[in-house]
Structures are given as C-alpha cells and as structure tokens.
Design an enzyme around this catalytic site. Structure first.
Site, PDB file in Angstrom:
ATOM      1  CB  CYS A  46      -0.854  -0.160   1.317  1.00 40.10           C
ATOM      2  SG  CYS A  46      -1.946   1.426   1.336  1.00 40.10           S
ATOM      3  CB  CYS A  48      -0.488   2.418   3.937  1.00 42.48           C
ATOM      4  SG  CYS A  48      -2.259   1.764   3.459  1.00 42.48           S
ATOM      5  CG  ASP A  49       2.995   1.124   4.401  1.00 41.11           C
ATOM      6  OD1 ASP A  49       2.606   1.795   5.507  1.00 41.11           O
ATOM      7  OD2 ASP A  49       2.936  -0.141   4.069  1.00 41.11           O
TER       8      ASP A  49
END
Length: 328
Positions: free
Chosen positions: A133, A136-137
């Site tokens: 992701c 997300c990261d």
C-alpha cells in the site's frame, strides 16, 4: 436467534459492530481464528487514520476498535465461517467449530487480500520495507530507492504516487510491455524518477531486519542479478474475499459484492456488505470504516421494518420498498 451477525473484523466489521451495538442490536462478530483484525494487523505505523496525529500501530488501532465495540455490547467470536445460508428470513452462519448461528440480518465485511509474490522474505520483511500500500507507507521512504512490482494500472498509480517521496522508483515487470491503460503508462514514462526493469521477476528479497535489495530473474534467459533497494511495493492486484457468497450474492465485474448505490444493501434482503469487499478502488481503512457505519445503519433500518428490537411490525411490501422509502 441473533438480530445481526457481522462477518469480518477489520475497520469495516468493527465499525459496524460499534454502531450496531450502540443501537442495542447485540451483534455477534465472527472475527476469524487466524486473521482477526484484517490487513492492518500486518501494518506497522498508520499515520492517515483520523484521530491519531502521532500515528498508531496497525494492531493497536484494531485492538482499540475491538475494545470500543465490546464496550457497547458486541460479542467477538474467534472462529471461521465455513458456510452461509442466506435464503429466507432467517440467515444461517455455520462455523469451523461446527456451531451454527442464526440471525435476521448479516453484515459481510471480509475485506480483500493483496496478491503476494509467494517468497519467504515477503512475510518476514512485511512492514520492514515490503508493503502492498503506497498510500499507507510511501511517507516512510523519503529520499529512498524503492521498486514497485507489477504492470497494471495499480502498479503505475503506486509508482507515480511514490515519486512524491522516493528519490528513485523502479517498476519491475515480467514482460516487455504493460497492461496498464495508456494514460497511466504515459504518466509513468514521463516521470523522471521512474525507471522500468523489463522482462524481470523478483526471485528473492534481501535483508535481515529491513529490505536492502532484491534478486531479479530474467524471464527470457533465466539469468539473475541483484538490485539494491530500500523498499519493495507489491502491486500485482488484490482479491476480495467473496468465496463464501459465490452463487449467493450478486457480484460486480471487478469481483466485489454488488450493493445498491451508496447503500450497503446486497441483492439479498437482510444481507449487507461493507469495506474492501465492495470497494475495488480506494481500499483504505478510513473508507472501510465509513462503509461499516453505512452497513450498521442499513441493518438497523431493516430490522426496524421487521419489527425487531421493539419496533412496530410492518408488511412485507413495506420491507421490500424500504430502499425507496429511505431514498425519499
């Protein structure tokens, strides 16, 4: 017999449980015996979920959601659903333990699973440089050298997004052409930070405590070489967990569960769906949580029409026309 059973314990399932429990529906949450908490259990720091400006570990966030649901009266059961009977007014949920539970309404929130490369280092270095992701990261890879595996729209989108943070982004693809849409290809080709690695597949992920490179295998001649990296993003697709409802609920062309417009109502009255299992596009914890809210409210309205929880009885015609009445 239960009023509502919630299948799934990610952000959608637990948020649905919070709302259902606060409505005195006393929901039973089937959380899974091995994957309770969903994909966020495999995520380290979550910085984009509202209410946590300092960030929060994925497992801690899911623990807080579970605690909140239990506070209002939700019951959590660590077991796996093996069979569903969704026909008729009473829905039947059979568990791996052999237990059978019945309910007037079911909320299906089993999420989706990222497709993985199937390499030993993939699991070991998950959250330590291996990610599925970018949203997300990506922030954790400022001025780093990273790679994205894949050749579709998702891979191009992930790689383009990651150039906001990384100094260099490789796109590793096993063929010499992409399956991504033309516009997504053009954006990637035009980005100076992106370099394509054609006819290559990841044979191994290197690093003990964090990713420091990969071994690439040439798909034409079979030769191998190492590529130094700080992170690896796998973008080869994901699959909604719909195996239990094949032939029972209508699905979309993308393989997600069909729902009526912005609601959570599926093709079967009394069955609602929420989270990534209905979302082929965004797949974020925050959107899943919002979807869980919708499912719980839809289930509450449905049960009210059925005369559950002290609400007055209504006719079957009124129940079938509930969607239209709500829209009005």
């Amino acid at each position: 017999m239960r009023q509502v059973i919630i299948i799934g314990s990610g952000p959608a399932g637990y948020t649905a449980a919070v709302y259902a429990a606060r409505a005195n529906l006393e929901p039973l949450v089937v959380a899974s015996s091995v994957e309770a908490g969903g994909e966020l259990m495999n995520t380290t720091e979550v910085e984009n979920f509202p209410g946590f400006p300092e960030g929060i570990q994925g497992p801690e966030l899911m623990e807080k959601m579970q605690t909140q649901a239990e506070k209002f009266g939700a019951e959590i059961l660590y077991d796996d659903v093996v069979e569903l009977d969704l026909d008729g007014d009473v829905k039947t949920v059979t568990l791996g333990s052999g237990a059978v539970h019945e309910a007037s309404a079911v909320i299906y929130a089993t999420g989706s699973a990222y497709r993985k490369l199937g390499l030993a280092g993939e699991e070991r270095l998950s959250g330590r440089g291996v990610s599925w992701c970018a949203t997300c990261d990506g922030f954790f890879f400022r001025e780093k050298t990273i790679a994205v595996v894949g050749g579709g729209d998702s891979a191009m989108e992930e790689a383009t997004f990651l150039t906001r943070f990384a100094s260099k982004v490789y796109i590793i693809h096993r063929k010499d052409s992409l399956r991504a849409s033309k516009i997504m290809q053009e954006r990637a080709f035009a980005n100076d930070k992106i370099e394509f690695v054609w006819n290559s597949e990841v044979a191994d992920i290197l690093g003990e405590d964090a990713v420091n490179g990969v071994v690439l295998r040439d798909t034409v001649d079979g030769s191998t070489r190492e590529l130094a990296l700080d992170g690896l993003f796998v973008a080869i697709g994901n699959d909604p967990r719909t195996h239990l409802v094949h032939g029972k609920l209508d699905l979309t062309p993308e393989g997600t569960i069909w729902v009526d417009g912005r609601s959570s109502r599926t093709s079967v009255p009394g069955v609602f769906a929420a989270g990534d299992v209905i979302d082929p596009t965004y797949r974020q914890a925050a959107t899943a949580a919002g979807s869980g809210t919708v499912a719980a409210l839809d289930a509450e309205h449905f049960l009210a029409a059925l005369g559950e929880a002290g609400f007055p009885e209504v006719s079957r015609d009124q129940i079938e026309n509930l969607a239209g009445a709500d829209a009005a």
